[in-house]
Design an enzyme around this catalytic site. Structure first.
Site, PDB file in Angstrom:
ATOM      1  N   ARG A 115       4.151   1.406  -6.588  1.00  0.00           N
ATOM      2  CA  ARG A 115       2.774   1.824  -6.329  1.00  0.00           C
ATOM      3  C   ARG A 115       2.388   3.013  -7.210  1.00  0.00           C
ATOM      4  O   ARG A 115       1.222   3.155  -7.586  1.00  0.00           O
ATOM      5  CB  ARG A 115       2.594   2.184  -4.853  1.00  0.00           C
ATOM      6  N   ARG A 170       9.030 -11.719   5.669  1.00  0.00           N
ATOM      7  CA  ARG A 170       9.006 -12.048   7.094  1.00  0.00           C
ATOM      8  C   ARG A 170       9.277 -13.543   7.305  1.00  0.00           C
ATOM      9  O   ARG A 170      10.024 -13.934   8.215  1.00  0.00           O
ATOM     10  CB  ARG A 170       7.657 -11.659   7.703  1.00  0.00           C
ATOM     11  N   GLU A 187      -0.203   2.027   1.983  1.00  0.00           N
ATOM     12  CA  GLU A 187       0.314   1.483   0.722  1.00  0.00           C
ATOM     13  C   GLU A 187      -0.742   1.457  -0.371  1.00  0.00           C
ATOM     14  O   GLU A 187      -0.434   1.342  -1.569  1.00  0.00           O
ATOM     15  CB  GLU A 187       0.867   0.076   0.950  1.00  0.00           C
ATOM     16  N   SER A 207       7.197   4.716  10.303  1.00  0.00           N
ATOM     17  CA  SER A 207       7.099   3.391   9.686  1.00  0.00           C
ATOM     18  C   SER A 207       6.882   2.318  10.743  1.00  0.00           C
ATOM     19  O   SER A 207       7.638   2.249  11.728  1.00  0.00           O
ATOM     20  CB  SER A 207       8.376   3.060   8.896  1.00  0.00           C
ATOM     21  N   SER A 208       5.890   1.473  10.516  1.00  0.00           N
ATOM     22  CA  SER A 208       5.667   0.331  11.404  1.00  0.00           C
ATOM     23  C   SER A 208       6.811  -0.672  11.307  1.00  0.00           C
ATOM     24  O   SER A 208       6.989  -1.498  12.210  1.00  0.00           O
ATOM     25  CB  SER A 208       4.352  -0.362  11.037  1.00  0.00           C
ATOM     26  N   GLN A 209       7.583  -0.609  10.229  1.00  0.00           N
ATOM     27  CA  GLN A 209       8.696  -1.548  10.064  1.00  0.00           C
ATOM     28  C   GLN A 209       9.753  -1.382  11.149  1.00  0.00           C
ATOM     29  O   GLN A 209      10.497  -2.318  11.436  1.00  0.00           O
ATOM     30  CB  GLN A 209       9.326  -1.397   8.677  1.00  0.00           C
ATOM     31  N   ARG A 250       5.297  10.022  -1.782  1.00  0.00           N
ATOM     32  CA  ARG A 250       4.147   9.638  -2.603  1.00  0.00           C
ATOM     33  C   ARG A 250       3.079  10.724  -2.675  1.00  0.00           C
ATOM     34  O   ARG A 250       2.386  10.832  -3.691  1.00  0.00           O
ATOM     35  CB  ARG A 250       3.552   8.321  -2.075  1.00  0.00           C
ATOM     36  N   GLY A 278      12.589  -1.831   1.626  1.00  0.00           N
ATOM     37  CA  GLY A 278      12.593  -1.354   2.996  1.00  0.00           C
ATOM     38  C   GLY A 278      12.681  -2.485   4.002  1.00  0.00           C
ATOM     39  O   GLY A 278      13.291  -2.342   5.067  1.00  0.00           O
ATOM     40  N   LYS A 299       9.458  -4.903  -8.414  1.00  0.00           N
ATOM     41  CA  LYS A 299       9.736  -4.913  -6.973  1.00  0.00           C
ATOM     42  C   LYS A 299       8.863  -5.941  -6.263  1.00  0.00           C
ATOM     43  O   LYS A 299       9.315  -6.639  -5.358  1.00  0.00           O
ATOM     44  CB  LYS A 299       9.488  -3.518  -6.408  1.00  0.00           C
TER      45      LYS A 299
END
Length: 433
Positions: A391, A40, A319, A175-177, A350, A103, A416
């Site tokens: 993860r 960010r 996550e 997704s909040s993205q 996942r 992402g 990553k």
């Protein structure tokens, strides 16, 4: 319900023997910086009014991909030192952006690329072509941006040098993205951006809070007074000068060492105020029976004689689910993890992956549409597949710390967000293996 048939096939290449912990640990660790904060900060720096510095930036595959993407479209990002410098440039060229498995690159960079006068082509790893980005692209089209191809990678953004901006509606339930992507670039749009969410509740809200806090720190006016609506006013973005916090989600496997061994682990520099989702580990581990304390030394977790199972809604901190699921498989009472259907759209599905891998090692796991039910059962050795998901690798090494004979396939996928994770992990425990 999605299952194993939704997962991409994985080739087992030299699975890594996960270190087995045979005695309580007593270690203190310093962790690399947050990927979410680093990426960010880099993006805001690329559209700021002047040169910026991102201090103690995380050096990992995801952050280097972000630096490469911003450089490709016209900024200058110097990653040679511990502190990365960013100089905005003219976004006036055709370019190709490699998203890899990031992402944040796939979703955050297109709204900035829309400010270019060139054609910006986006593509990434094979796994990345299955991850959702269509809501971001649909929003940009609604704002007047031409985007070739469909709603997945690969696609090309054809900018005209400016974006009118204004109101746009998205469904960010996956997704909040999708929200953060539009907010981060919005101050550079002529009318700013007014983003309204419609649909099921937005997951991982702490990440949107992180985005809003970082925008405000750079002088951007953001109105969040109405639920499911975020309004960014047009205006300048002040240059960034930010020291990156440790990645608290990456702390999960390390704190889990204390939980599974009955020992003590301290993570240095744990912030007293943070928008990182990983801060939820404090309460989650306490609920599982650990003793948790925050001091000037950092966050210390002391493990119990045995772990309790938990019932948790992880909607806002999805996550953390792989690491928590691994701990639940080692607990003495049943667990139920819900609210995380959205993690089916992460690096892999996942939920299906965790159910498959934990079951293969002897766990009793029921896969729900939005979570997992885990009943204690004796575990045994075997190969833990990661599906190119860092993860999932974290979950594998946690199981390996408590169970003989666990081998983690493609542990290198942890690069990553954590370069050299395997050697760092092994180096903590030279006398315990």
């Amino acid at each position: 319900m999605s299952g194993l048939d939704t997962l991409l096939p994985v080739t087992i290449l030299d699975p890594w023997p996960a270190p087995r912990v045979l005695a309580p640990v007593d270690v203190t660790v310093s962790l690399p910086g947050s990927k979410s904060l680093t990426n960010r900060a880099l993006l805001l720096a690329a559209i700021a009014d002047g040169p910026s510095v991102v201090r103690r930036a995380l050096r990992s595959r995801d952050t280097l991909l972000m630096a490469g993407a911003l450089t490709a479209i016209g900024a200058t990002v110097d990653t040679s030192g511990d502190d990365w410098t960013v100089t905005p440039g003219a976004f006036d060229r055709d370019a190709a952006v490699d998203c890899g498995l990031a992402g944040t690159v796939m979703r955050f960079v297109p709204p900035v690329a829309a400010l270019s006068t060139g054609a910006i082509a986006f593509d990434g790893d094979e796994h990345m072509r299955n991850r959702p980005v269509g809501e971001v692209l649909a929003a940009l089209r609604a704002l007047g941006i031409e985007i070739s191809a469909g709603d997945r990678l690969p696609f090309t953004v054809h900018g005209t040098g400016s974006v009118p901006g204004g109101e746009v509606t998205v469904d960010a339930s996956k997704s909040s993205q999708f929200i953060s992507a539009l907010l981060l670039a919005g101050a550079r749009y002529e009318k700013g951006v007014d983003v309204r969410h419609v649909g099921a509740p937005v997951p991982s809200l702490p990440h949107i809070e992180m985005t809003v806090e970082m925008l405000r720190a750079q002088g951007v006016a953001v109105d969040t007074s109405e639920a499911d609506r975020w309004t960014v006013a047009p205006g300048r973005v002040a240059p960034v000068d930010l020291a990156i916090e440790p990645d608290l989600s990456n702390a999960a496997p390390f704190l889990a060492l204390a939980a599974v061994s009955g020992g003590s682990v301290t993570v240095r520099d744990w912030p007293r105020h943070t928008t990182q989702a990983g801060d939820a580990l404090r309460q989650i581990l306490a609920d599982m029976g650990c003793t948790v304390s925050l001091s000037h030394d950092g966050l210390t977790v002391e493990g119990p004689e045995s772990l309790n199972g938990v019932e948790l809604d992880l909607h806002d901190v999805g996550e953390l689910a792989p690491a928590i699921a691994a701990l639940c498989a080692l607990a003495t009472t049943p667990s139920r993890l819900v609210g995380i259907e959205h993690i089916r759209g992460h690096e892999t599905d996942r939920l299906a992956a965790l159910a498959t891998e934990l079951t293969a090692l002897g766990a009793q796991v029921t896969e729900l549409q939005d979570g997992l039910e885990i009943t204690p059962a004796p575990l045994h050795g075997g190969v833990f597949h990661t599906y190119a998901d860092h993860r999932m690798a974290h979950a594998g090494v946690i199981i390996g710390a408590a169970v003989d004979g666990i081998r983690v396939e493609n542990v290198g996928t942890t690069s990553k967000t954590f370069p050299d994770f395997a050697s760092f992990w092994s180096g903590l425990l030279p006398g315990e293996l």
